[in-house]
Structure formats: structure tokens, C-alpha cells
Scaffold this active site. Sequence first.
Site, PDB file in Angstrom:
ATOM      1  N   LYS A  93      53.688  45.020  40.865  1.00 14.96           N
ATOM      2  CA  LYS A  93      52.892  43.519  40.497  1.00 14.96           C
ATOM      3  C   LYS A  93      52.220  43.027  39.928  1.00 14.96           C
ATOM      4  O   LYS A  93      53.130  43.835  38.132  1.00 14.96           O
ATOM      5  CB  LYS A  93      51.093  44.504  40.402  1.00 14.96           C
ATOM      6  CG  LYS A  93      50.448  43.571  40.491  1.00 14.96           C
ATOM      7  CD  LYS A  93      49.155  43.626  39.406  1.00 14.96           C
ATOM      8  CE  LYS A  93      47.477  43.171  38.865  1.00 14.96           C
ATOM      9  NZ  LYS A  93      46.598  43.908  38.622  1.00 14.96           N
ATOM     10  N   GLY A 154      38.318  43.014  33.814  1.00 13.25           N
ATOM     11  CA  GLY A 154      37.564  44.373  33.912  1.00 13.25           C
ATOM     12  C   GLY A 154      36.178  43.477  33.247  1.00 13.25           C
ATOM     13  O   GLY A 154      35.247  43.625  32.833  1.00 13.25           O
ATOM     14  N   ALA A 181      41.113  41.618  39.904  1.00 11.84           N
ATOM     15  CA  ALA A 181      40.299  41.184  38.925  1.00 11.84           C
ATOM     16  C   ALA A 181      39.083  40.393  38.918  1.00 11.84           C
ATOM     17  O   ALA A 181      38.989  39.317  39.295  1.00 11.84           O
ATOM     18  CB  ALA A 181      41.357  40.640  37.855  1.00 11.84           C
ATOM     19  N   GLY A 182      38.501  41.079  37.639  1.00 13.17           N
ATOM     20  CA  GLY A 182      36.774  40.525  37.726  1.00 13.17           C
ATOM     21  C   GLY A 182      35.555  41.125  38.886  1.00 13.17           C
ATOM     22  O   GLY A 182      34.645  40.629  38.809  1.00 13.17           O
ATOM     23  N   ASN A 203      39.530  47.555  40.181  1.00 14.84           N
ATOM     24  CA  ASN A 203      39.858  48.397  39.266  1.00 14.84           C
ATOM     25  C   ASN A 203      37.918  49.325  38.426  1.00 14.84           C
ATOM     26  O   ASN A 203      37.912  50.592  38.715  1.00 14.84           O
ATOM     27  CB  ASN A 203      40.972  49.072  38.738  1.00 14.84           C
ATOM     28  CG  ASN A 203      41.009  50.408  37.581  1.00 14.84           C
ATOM     29  OD1 ASN A 203      42.124  50.652  36.918  1.00 14.84           O
ATOM     30  ND2 ASN A 203      40.176  50.708  37.377  1.00 14.84           N
ATOM     31  N   THR A 204      38.114  48.221  37.281  1.00 15.71           N
ATOM     32  CA  THR A 204      36.654  48.613  36.377  1.00 15.71           C
ATOM     33  C   THR A 204      35.568  48.902  37.348  1.00 15.71           C
ATOM     34  O   THR A 204      34.657  50.148  36.685  1.00 15.71           O
ATOM     35  CB  THR A 204      36.924  47.892  35.424  1.00 15.71           C
ATOM     36  OG1 THR A 204      38.072  47.663  34.769  1.00 15.71           O
ATOM     37  CG2 THR A 204      35.588  47.957  34.260  1.00 15.71           C
TER      38      THR A 204
END
Length: 254
Positions: A93, A154, A181-182, A203-204
Site C-alpha cells: 500500500k 483518521g 481513509a476517513g 482503521n481508526t
Amino acid sequence: MPVFYGHQIDSALMLGTAQYPSPAVLAQAFRQSGAGIATVSLRREGGEGQAFHALIRDLGVAVLPNTAGCHSVREAVTTAQMAREFFDTPWIKLEVIGDHDTLQPDVVGLIEAARILTDDGFQVFPYCTEDLSVCARLLDAGCRVLMPWGAPIGSGRGLNNPYGLRSLRAHFPDVALVVDAGIGLPSHAAAAMEMGYDAVLLNTAVAKAGDPVAMARAMALAIQAGQLARSADPIEARDMAAPSTPLFGKAVLE
């Protein structure tokens, strides 16, 4: 199920491995999510050693190393080469960060690094924007997967540019696309799948939730709901009302 570089993955959910309260919670969250791919930062691995590597191996999912935190082409390429040696995979990635506040990709450096790595035998998953011209150049550089951001890493803001993401899906119907992301809520993940994206990487939203294990399960269900909604051929949005009850057979009042 998504297919990346000829490999079919059992789940459209890809999950990161950073920021969890403990290794045990990470493992439980992965089990509840059913994620098919774990993204791993080489820098995180370097800090936690073989114990973390063993934990990831025991998850029984494909590993996608990343170049998180790299701000130059040279740094990203070097990190990718180290990750290939450590994790024994050609997958990477690719992140080349251009802005410290938004963590937006440096798209010029990203294209350059993607070309270098592809020529070196890597199978590149580039973290990019939804810009059509940038994505076309990444494909020209040899990428067979595109990973446009939904919002800054995040941030939990969801899909900031639905129009751009839909346009990207329509413009490259045969390319594997992943919203990366986001994502902050299960509804964000479902919306990405409803647009026809092949997978979602987050992830976050799970790792920093009050209950990461419950949130992992919620994300898994949202992914399934979005896939089912897409395959069900949903109705188009309308500007005006359309009666759901037909007038035929309506009682006539004198």
C-alpha cells in the site's frame, strides 16, 4: 468478493492494525470484522518486533504492508523494499504524504513512486485522491488497484466527495477500487459499497471506538448491507414525490 492482482479476497473489509488498546482487542476485532486483509506499517513492526508479527500471522488473513508516514519518493520506495523483504509479499500500500495537516497524498510523488515500484515487481495499492487524471496516470504506471480517500486519514468524516467517487467508479468500471481513509461510521462503509466500490479500508473508526470489537462487527454488517443494496439495483433518487399507492381501485367519495 474483491479480486486484487489475481487474488480473490473473502471479505470486502480491509482493516488496519494500529492504535488498538491491546493485542487481544485487535485480535478480537479482526475476528468479529471478518476482514480479509490486514494493513501493517513496517515502522510499527519495527517497534514491536516478532510478537506483533506472530499476532498478525495468527489472524489468518492476507497482509498488505504500507508506507505510512513517508513524505518523499525515496523514503516510500525504500520502505516498500524493506517491507517486501520482511513480509515476503509483492503487495504494497503506497503512501506518499504531501500535507502534514490533511495527510493528503502527494500525487506527483505518488505516480513517480508507483512507476518505480511496479518496474521493480511490486503490486501497488496506491493511496490517492479521487482525481480522474491522477488515477489514469497511476494505471498507466502499472497499478491495477486504486485506493481513493473518502476523507482525511483518521477524520471520521465519511465520503467528502460522493460525486467524485461515483464518477471514478463509472470512469473505471473494470478497475478494483477501494475507499481508503476517513470512514467513521458503518453508514459510511455501506455508502461506499452502494456506489459499487470493491472494498473499504479503515482503521481508526474501529481501533479508537469505545468498543472496538462491537464496532468491527458493525462495520462487517454494513459492508454486507451495502453489497446487497448494490446488487438489488436500488431505485434512482427523484426531485419530486412519486405515490407508492396506485390510484386504481381508489374509493370514490360522493
